[in-house]
Design a protein around this motif. Structure first.
Motif, PDB file in Angstrom:
ATOM      1  N   UNK A  49      15.055   4.873   9.478  1.00  0.00           N
ATOM      2  CA  UNK A  49      16.199   5.480   8.784  1.00  0.00           C
ATOM      3  C   UNK A  49      15.921   5.681   7.303  1.00  0.00           C
ATOM      4  N   UNK A  50      14.878   5.034   6.790  1.00  0.00           N
ATOM      5  CA  UNK A  50      14.556   5.102   5.357  1.00  0.00           C
ATOM      6  C   UNK A  50      13.300   5.917   5.118  1.00  0.00           C
ATOM      7  N   UNK A  51      13.378   6.793   4.130  1.00  0.00           N
ATOM      8  CA  UNK A  51      12.211   7.489   3.603  1.00  0.00           C
ATOM      9  C   UNK A  51      12.149   7.174   2.117  1.00  0.00           C
ATOM     10  N   UNK A  52      10.991   6.784   1.630  1.00  0.00           N
ATOM     11  CA  UNK A  52      10.905   6.348   0.232  1.00  0.00           C
ATOM     12  C   UNK A  52       9.581   6.755  -0.406  1.00  0.00           C
ATOM     13  N   UNK A  53       9.608   6.849  -1.713  1.00  0.00           N
ATOM     14  CA  UNK A  53       8.404   7.076  -2.502  1.00  0.00           C
ATOM     15  C   UNK A  53       8.578   6.361  -3.828  1.00  0.00           C
ATOM     16  N   UNK A  54       7.463   6.160  -4.508  1.00  0.00           N
ATOM     17  CA  UNK A  54       7.500   5.553  -5.838  1.00  0.00           C
ATOM     18  C   UNK A  54       6.697   6.447  -6.772  1.00  0.00           C
TER      19      UNK A  54
ATOM     20  N   UNK B  21       9.375   3.987 -14.018  1.00  0.00           N
ATOM     21  CA  UNK B  21       9.021   3.952 -12.599  1.00  0.00           C
ATOM     22  C   UNK B  21      10.256   4.330 -11.799  1.00  0.00           C
ATOM     23  N   UNK B  22      10.092   5.295 -10.884  1.00  0.00           N
ATOM     24  CA  UNK B  22      11.197   5.722 -10.027  1.00  0.00           C
ATOM     25  C   UNK B  22      10.912   5.315  -8.592  1.00  0.00           C
ATOM     26  N   UNK B  23      11.897   4.668  -7.978  1.00  0.00           N
ATOM     27  CA  UNK B  23      11.856   4.377  -6.549  1.00  0.00           C
ATOM     28  C   UNK B  23      12.837   5.329  -5.884  1.00  0.00           C
ATOM     29  N   UNK B  24      12.309   6.313  -5.129  1.00  0.00           N
ATOM     30  CA  UNK B  24      13.159   7.284  -4.445  1.00  0.00           C
ATOM     31  C   UNK B  24      13.518   6.742  -3.067  1.00  0.00           C
TER      32      UNK B  24
END
Length: 454
Positions: A233-238, A259-262
């Motif tokens: 259910x989670x999609x993420x990038x940094x 730093x961005x955690x998407x």
């Protein structure tokens, strides 16, 4: 060239160097690339595309295609450029949950058309990008771990192949072309329209957490541990960010390292909040922009640039991301490393992206665990440093890279680029199909002319 004979057969417009419209039609999102085609056909319909391709074959001209200018990576010197920006059909079929779009349509148009009906397309992180180029290159977006690749949602494709024939292809009608176009980008023809399935996803719990650069090591190592345990259910990038101090850049981020955690969550918002809680607790965000949003606002997750600029992009695929890899990346691109890159990003793959499609396609590298991208601005006095530093990033991460590359991951051309985009079996099949559908090798300009690797 007998341009007048072609002009009489078109409903669209012909433009050549020196005409007022030339600069606008050759404009690229990456202004470091200047296109100089010999002639531009601004197609009004699919028949115009077919006429242009047939003319180019007779005249011995290479053919390239452009709609929004986001994928331009080649100057196209001397080519005939088919501009598909006016193929702007966009129709949503809410009863059945699918859409039909012309080659000039951008994702935001589909997002806005589908939203009132509770449907959504598998768009990318930048809604201003064209649907066709994104989808034919695979299509990796902010909710892809849940729903997979955009190319796997395609129902039908209308295109003009290199032999000048307008074709409609599906999994059952001309299946070889259906296989090739989904992942093969422009290798087999010029797409004039796509039909694809939509998803039922009216809202998302999504956005980004932004942390101060002083917390970069803590946040990046924590992200690595956290994302490895996330459900699909989670999609993420940094992203390691060095955003300029320009209007529109929030004060906590402007002119400094951050730093961005998407994060994009497709399940219930309460569950998404619980899933994100460990990252919120790692350090205090300077901006917390994660909330329930309309799916049509999906672009706010990454907040990709919307204005053209001169950039250098590079990309890699990773088979793993151990703590040593995070350390190596921070050493070369973290705070204090002297990195000239504006963005260095790692996206987690896996989930639905790793699953076999219902209908096989030319898209390769589905088993990659992460993607790595660098984006730097080619402006004096750091332009040369941007390019050399990107190579240093790739060298530092080499122990964990697969050697492969997604077709859409950093626009590029050339034999080496093509060889990295496809495994040998897939590339051989694409080359064979190109020989059948483009016997004169008309489609030899632009980003993915596979026969250059033959």
């Amino acid at each position: 060239m007998e341009i007048e004979s072609l002009r009489r057969r078109l409903s669209g417009r012909i433009t050549i160097k020196g005409d007022d419209a030339y600069a606008g039609l050759t404009a690229a999102f990456n202004v470091a690339v200047t296109a100089t085609p010999a002639v531009i056909v601004e197609a009004r319909d699919a028949q115009d595309v077919a006429e242009a391709v047939r003319f180019a074959e007779a005249a011995g001209l290479p053919v390239a295609v452009q709609a929004t200018g986001h994928g331009l990576a080649d100057p196209l010197d001397g080519a005939l450029l088919v501009h598909t920006g006016r193929l702007d059909e966009c129709v949503v079929h809410p009863e059945e949950g699918w859409a039909r779009v012309g080659a000039g349509v951008r994702w935001q148009q589909v997002l806005d058309a589908a939203a009132p009906h509770g449907w959504a397309p598998l768009s990318g992180s930048a809604p201003g990008v064209g649907v066709v180029g994104y989808t034919t290159g695979g299509g990796l977006g902010p909710v892809s771990r849940t729903f997979g690749w955009a190319s796997d949602r395609v129902r039908a494709i209308e295109l003009v192949t290199g032999d000048g024939v307008l074709r409609r292809v599906t999994a059952h009608d001309e299946p070889d072309l259906f296989w090739a176009v989904r992942g093969g980008k422009g290798a087999l023809g010029i797409v004039t329209a796509l039909e694809f399935d939509l998803i039922r996803q009216p809202t998302l719990y999504a956005g980004a957490l932004y942390f101060d650069g002083a917390d970069a090591a803590t946040v990046t190592h924590a992200w690595r541990d956290w994302c490895a345990k996330l459900p699909r259910e989670a999609t993420t990038s940094i992203a390691l960010l060095q955003l300029p101090a320009l209007p529109g850049i929030p004060e906590p981020l402007a002119g400094r390292f951050s730093v961005a955690v998407r994060f994009g969550w497709t399940g219930a918002a309460a569950d998404g909040e619980a899933a994100l809680a460990p990252m919120r607790d790692v350090a205090k965000p300077v901006i917390d922009a994660v909330q329930t949003i309309p799916y049509a606002a999906i672009g706010m997750i990454h907040n990709d640039p919307t204005d053209p600029m001169p950039v250098h992009e590079s990309g890699e695929l990773l088979h793993d991301l151990p703590a040593e890899a995070v350390g190596a990346l921070l050493d070369v691109a973290g705070p204090g490393a002297g990195s000239p890159q504006v963005i260095v990003e790692i996206r987690q793959l896996g989930g639905a992206l790793a699953e076999p499609p219902r209908h096989p396609s030319a898209l390769c590298h589905r088993d990659a665990a992460y993607s790595l991208s660098t984006i730097g601005v080619l402006a004096p006095p750091i332009a040369a440093a941007v390019v050399s530093h990107a190579a240093r990033v790739a060298e530092a991460m080499a122990p964990w890279t697969t050697g492969g590359l997604l077709p859409n991951l950093a626009a590029g051309v050339g034999e080496a680029r093509i060889a990295r985009s496809y495994d040998p079996e897939t590339l051989a099949r694409l080359i064979a199909l190109a020989g059948r559908y483009d016997p004169a090798n008309v489609l030899r300009a632009g980003q993915v002319p596979v026969r250059a690797a033959a």
